[in-house]
Scaffold this active site. Structure first.
Site, PDB file in Angstrom:
ATOM      1  N   GLU A 169       8.196 -54.968 110.173  1.00 18.25           N
ATOM      2  CA  GLU A 169       9.378 -55.748 110.535  1.00 18.25           C
ATOM      3  C   GLU A 169       9.053 -57.222 110.763  1.00 18.25           C
ATOM      4  OE1 GLU A 169       8.211 -53.641 114.478  1.00 18.25           O
ATOM      5  OE2 GLU A 169       7.984 -53.367 112.313  1.00 18.25           O
TER       6      GLU A 169
ATOM      7  N   GLU B  67      17.940 -67.011 125.144  1.00 25.55           N
ATOM      8  CA  GLU B  67      18.300 -65.590 125.218  1.00 25.55           C
ATOM      9  C   GLU B  67      18.524 -65.165 126.664  1.00 25.55           C
ATOM     10  OE1 GLU B  67      16.588 -61.181 123.865  1.00 25.55           O
ATOM     11  OE2 GLU B  67      15.395 -62.986 123.478  1.00 25.55           O
TER      12      GLU B  67
ATOM     13  N   CYS C  26       5.996 -61.644 124.072  1.00 25.40           N
ATOM     14  CA  CYS C  26       4.910 -62.319 123.351  1.00 25.40           C
ATOM     15  C   CYS C  26       3.612 -61.531 123.355  1.00 25.40           C
ATOM     16  CB  CYS C  26       4.677 -63.719 123.913  1.00 25.40           C
ATOM     17  SG  CYS C  26       4.422 -63.744 125.684  1.00 25.40           S
TER      18      CYS C  26
ATOM     19  N   SER D 101      12.891 -58.978 125.294  1.00 25.84           N
ATOM     20  CA  SER D 101      13.383 -60.071 124.450  1.00 25.84           C
ATOM     21  C   SER D 101      13.173 -59.727 122.986  1.00 25.84           C
ATOM     22  CB  SER D 101      12.624 -61.361 124.785  1.00 25.84           C
ATOM     23  OG  SER D 101      12.841 -62.344 123.797  1.00 25.84           O
TER      24      SER D 101
ATOM     25  N   LYS E 294      -3.234 -58.129 118.324  1.00 26.21           N
ATOM     26  CA  LYS E 294      -2.527 -58.992 117.381  1.00 26.21           C
ATOM     27  C   LYS E 294      -2.766 -58.535 115.944  1.00 26.21           C
ATOM     28  CE  LYS E 294      -0.790 -62.215 120.184  1.00 26.21           C
ATOM     29  NZ  LYS E 294       0.659 -62.402 120.359  1.00 26.21           N
TER      30      LYS E 294
ATOM     31  N   CYS F  18      -3.869 -63.787 128.210  1.00 27.16           N
ATOM     32  CA  CYS F  18      -4.598 -63.928 126.945  1.00 27.16           C
ATOM     33  C   CYS F  18      -5.984 -64.541 127.132  1.00 27.16           C
ATOM     34  CB  CYS F  18      -3.800 -64.792 125.968  1.00 27.16           C
ATOM     35  SG  CYS F  18      -2.141 -64.182 125.636  1.00 27.16           S
TER      36      CYS F  18
ATOM     37  N   GLU G 134      -0.225 -55.966 115.449  1.00 25.37           N
ATOM     38  CA  GLU G 134       1.087 -56.617 115.393  1.00 25.37           C
ATOM     39  C   GLU G 134       1.346 -57.228 114.020  1.00 25.37           C
ATOM     40  OE1 GLU G 134       3.568 -59.930 117.995  1.00 25.37           O
ATOM     41  OE2 GLU G 134       1.441 -60.249 117.624  1.00 25.37           O
TER      42      GLU G 134
ATOM     43  N   GLU H  12      13.557 -67.960 123.807  1.00 26.75           N
ATOM     44  CA  GLU H  12      13.548 -67.005 124.911  1.00 26.75           C
ATOM     45  C   GLU H  12      14.385 -67.496 126.088  1.00 26.75           C
ATOM     46  OE1 GLU H  12      10.065 -63.976 125.523  1.00 26.75           O
ATOM     47  OE2 GLU H  12       9.598 -65.844 126.554  1.00 26.75           O
TER      48      GLU H  12
END
Length: 793
Positions: A365, A281, A298, A318, A357, A502, A360, A278
């Site tokens: 993908e 990037e 994230c 990102s 999550k 989190c 996710e 990250e």
């Protein structure tokens, strides 16, 4: 100060205090169900009623302000009877399945029944009956267990500002549900789970993955592997009555080993890996003019939010996978190759503080060679249940260490679990990468804390890098509005969907106390301070994996495995029967701005004949009636690029050439086959070719609108390299909506033909294997194309 008496106790209260707060200040507890601290009271549940001398009826203490001389009784016979009756009525309209309920012994309704000694059913009658909503990959909604306290509604609407649920109907039919009572999977819900944390019963709960994990642990053909998120180690001790803020990392590792996991790794390793990717990037975007500000990726709840509400801003997010997905991807590639384990035999479990999550990990993908990066996600609460099922006495366990090499981490990774932690960790590494020197002050206090939006500026090589941290998804829209208006001056923005980050995720132990969150946060910062290495780039295992496998951050291989990007093919829109995925429409721009104010030219894809099989000859007339000055075939652009392809092939006789008119395929190759990007033909698509031709002929003041079957064309025309040629893209779906809104009857129009220039063989472009006028040698299905790309790679 205001003086009053509560239960014959003299109380000094501040002006504006409610009776509830005044009672609490002297240690008198009044039960509540609907009350939420720091939010305007509703007084809806009436559990908090008290007797106020001189008042005719009982008074809701959460909504009634104190007054001088007031005398209050919070525990009179009248009050107790009223509260008991309320609880009894709630119980009679509630499923009687406490023994098998996931919230057994952790249910506020159950606690109140015990407190008021309810031992019989006095009000037997009709009870509500609702189907359980299991449509979501992360959460379940059981309306039969809802007691209509409204806390979930207020959290979703006032704190998170998502608005996925609300009250419907009135009286006995009152219900909390999604719009039109559809499933959570097609609502605006981002699955953050904050509603679960405030729900007093099991009306809202995570979807359990315990069976899948238990089956994997008992399957001798599987190698069960587990990873632990940083926030879990700071909170799970609460479930075992350990002091708040106890770090139980070592006991967690031991307990997971005893459950039967072959390997126990630390998600913090992948958090360090995420920072390497990250930060690189971000530097690339700043140095090379990429989309700024860049958002962190994230938090899957945040990613889901921007996908649903601001898809036009996705290029600011990102492309990095989240840490636990990176860990899973590394396990099934690098680690599998290093150890000789067949990745198909791995069963990777993530222990997360987060409900979304689960959603996710189901995203297609997020996979390697058709294998999901992560096979199952357990929340902190589910892990506690698994320990209890297995007879593990957690609090008495010795400490153990993580397995390596995917168990080593730095202090920067530990603070990922709290709001501002990702940003702080990223800046520590970005500063080093841009200057070659270490950032001396590692505690960036400006971006710590619980404020909704936190800002800071750090000078790096003369550049004032401005960053922001969004604490809770309900605070993100003002920053998104700034970006859309071109007013944002940030370089980097961290977004966490859950307030506090989190550490307060929807999968954490149920609570309603801010003190718990603060203690959990303190643990993570203490772990950071005690670590030998506090910067992600100092992680020796991360350095080793780059030396042995990824070469460097943001390399082609790193992008293939550690990053993800939607290729904008639009297939999800096509197959979703309930409209959960929708096209970002250009209708308003075209019909309310371009056509009234500019010379607007429509260029229509050759596949229009298939979209309008019985009326295709009338479409040019229809489009002119809608205000387009000219209607031209994009097939003419196909003729132009076909000629270029012939020359390109002749000039490159020994080069493997992949045709490039399809933007979704270009996106796919850039994402999954980065090493083949140089094989893409350096020729624009027919749409772009014709757009450039028309701009040269009619001037830049004219507006060119492409109309066709492809969603990916929307991403193509926004690309900086070609956005001077096309001004908007409409799919046939968008065109049909405009036709319907204007009550246009296509068969009533006369036949007509396109405006010049006219097309030739380019009309065959929509057909497979016709993209270069019969000059291709193989007719490819999508499956065959991927097979050939793998062989070439």
């Amino acid at each position: 100060m205001i003086e009053l008496e509560i239960n014959n106790i003299k109380v000094n209260a501040e002006d504006g205090m409610t009776i509830l707060d005044a009672a609490k200040s002297v240690g008198i507890k009044i039960p509540t169900l609907c009350h939420m601290k720091d939010m305007l009271p509703t007084g809806a549940c009436r559990m908090c009623v008290v007797e106020v001398e001189g008042a005719k009826g009982l008074t809701p203490s959460c909504a009634y302000p104190v007054a001088n001389g007031m005398k209050v009784e919070t525990n009179s016979n009248r009050v107790r009877r009223a509260r008991k009756t309320i609880v009894e009525l709630l119980i009679e309209n509630h499923p009687q399945d406490c023994l098998v309920c996931v919230r057994n012994k952790n249910c506020e309704l159950q606690d109140l029944a015990e407190q008021y000694s309810i031992r019989e059913h006095r009000f037997i009658g009709e009870s509500k009956c609702h189907a359980i909503d299991i449509s979501s990959a992360s959460m379940e909604r059981d309306p039969a267990k809802c007691i209509l306290c409204g806390r979930c509604v207020r959290t979703c609407n006032e704190v998170q500002k998502v608005g996925a649920i609300d009250f419907t109907h009135r009286g006995f039919q009152s219900n909390v549900t999604t719009p039109f009572n559809k499933g959570l999977n097609v609502s605006d819900c981002i699955l953050c789970g904050q509603c679960i944390l405030v729900c007093p019963t099991a009306a809202l709960r995570e979807k359990s993955s315990l069976k899948e994990v238990q089956n994997a642990l008992s399957n001798k053909g599987k190698i069960p592997i587990v990873q632990i998120a940083p926030a879990v180690r700071a909170s799970i001790g609460e479930e075992y009555n350990m002091p708040l803020g106890t770090n139980v990392t070592g006991q967690l590792v031991t307990a997971l080993k005893r459950l039967g996991f072959d390997y126990v790794f630390d998600t913090n390793f992948a958090a360090d890996l995420t920072i390497m990717e990250e930060a690189s990037e971000l530097i690339n975007r700043v140095s090379n003019g990429g989309s700024l500000p860049m958002f962190t990726s994230c938090c899957p709840g945040w990613v889901k939010y921007i996908e649903q509400n601001r898809p036009q801003l996705l290029d600011h997010v990102s492309s990095c996978k989240s840490p636990h997905e990176m860990e899973g991807a590394v396990l099934k590639t690098y680690y599998a190759e290093k150890t000789g384990i067949n990745p198909e035999d791995m069963f990777v479990v993530s222990i997360m503080p987060c409900t979304v999550k689960k959603f996710e990990s189901d995203r297609p993908e997020l996979s390697e060679q058709s294998l999901a990066d992560v096979d199952a996600v357990l929340t902190t609460r589910e892990l506690v249940r698994l320990f209890k099922i297995s007879g593990i006495e957690f609090e008495d366990l010795p400490e153990s260490s993580f397995d390596n090499p995917l168990g080593e981490s730095t202090g920067a990774a530990a603070i990922f679990g709290t709001s501002g932690g990702v940003m702080e960790a990223a800046l520590r590494t970005a500063y080093y990468k841009m200057t070659g020197n270490e950032l001396e002050n590692l505690e960036l206090n400006d971006i710590r804390g619980t404020e909704g939006i936190k800002e800071s500026t750090i000078e790096i090589n003369g550049l004032e890098v401005k960053v922001a941290v969004v604490n809770g998804i309900g605070n993100v829209d003002p920053l998104l509005d700034q970006i859309e208006k071109g007013e944002s001056n940030y370089h980097f923005i961290e977004v966490m969907a859950c307030p506090g980050g989190c550490i307060n995720g929807g999968g954490q132990p149920i609570h309603q106390k801010i003190e718990k969150i603060k203690k959990r946060v303190k643990v993570l910062y203490e772990i950071d301070q005690k670590m030998k290495h506090r910067r992600s780039h100092e992680n020796e295992s991360v350095q080793k994996i780059y030396d042995e496998y990824f070469e460097k951050p943001n390399s082609h291989k790193a992008h293939e495995i550690l990053h993800t990007t939607c290729i904008s093919c639009g297939h999800c829109v096509k197959v979703c029967a309930l409209g959960a995925k929708q096209i970002s429409s250009d209708n308003e721009k075209v019909f309310n701005n371009f056509i009234p104010n500019y010379n607007t030219i429509a260029i229509i894809a050759p596949s229009f004949a298939a979209a309008y099989p019985d009326t295709y000859s009338k479409i040019p007339t229809v489009l002119r009636s809608m205000g387009f000055s000219k209607v031209i075939e994009t097939a003419f652009g196909a003729d132009l690029v076909s000629d270029e392809y012939e020359k390109y092939i002749q000039d490159n006789p020994n080069k493997l050439i992949i045709s490039s008119p399809c933007p979704a395929i270009n996106n796919y190759i850039e994402k999954y086959f980065a090493s083949l990007v140089d094989n893409l033909a350096e020729i624009v698509s027919p749409m772009v070719a014709l757009g450039r031709y028309l701009k040269q002929k009619y001037g830049d003041e004219s507006k060119v609108v492409f109309i066709g079957p492809c969603v990916a064309k929307k991403s193509e025309y926004l690309d900086e390299e070609v956005n001077d040629s096309i001004d908007a893209v409409l799919t046939f779906t968008e065109l049909n909506l405009e036709i319907a809104d204007n009550e246009i009857i296509i068969p009533s129009f006369e036949d007509s033909f396109f405006d010049p220039p006219y097309a030739n063989l380019g009309k065959s472009y929509p057909l497979s294997a016709m993209s270069i006028n019969d000059r291709v040698f193989t007719r490819l299905t999508p499956e065959k194309a991927v097979q050939l790309l793998n062989e070439v790679k």
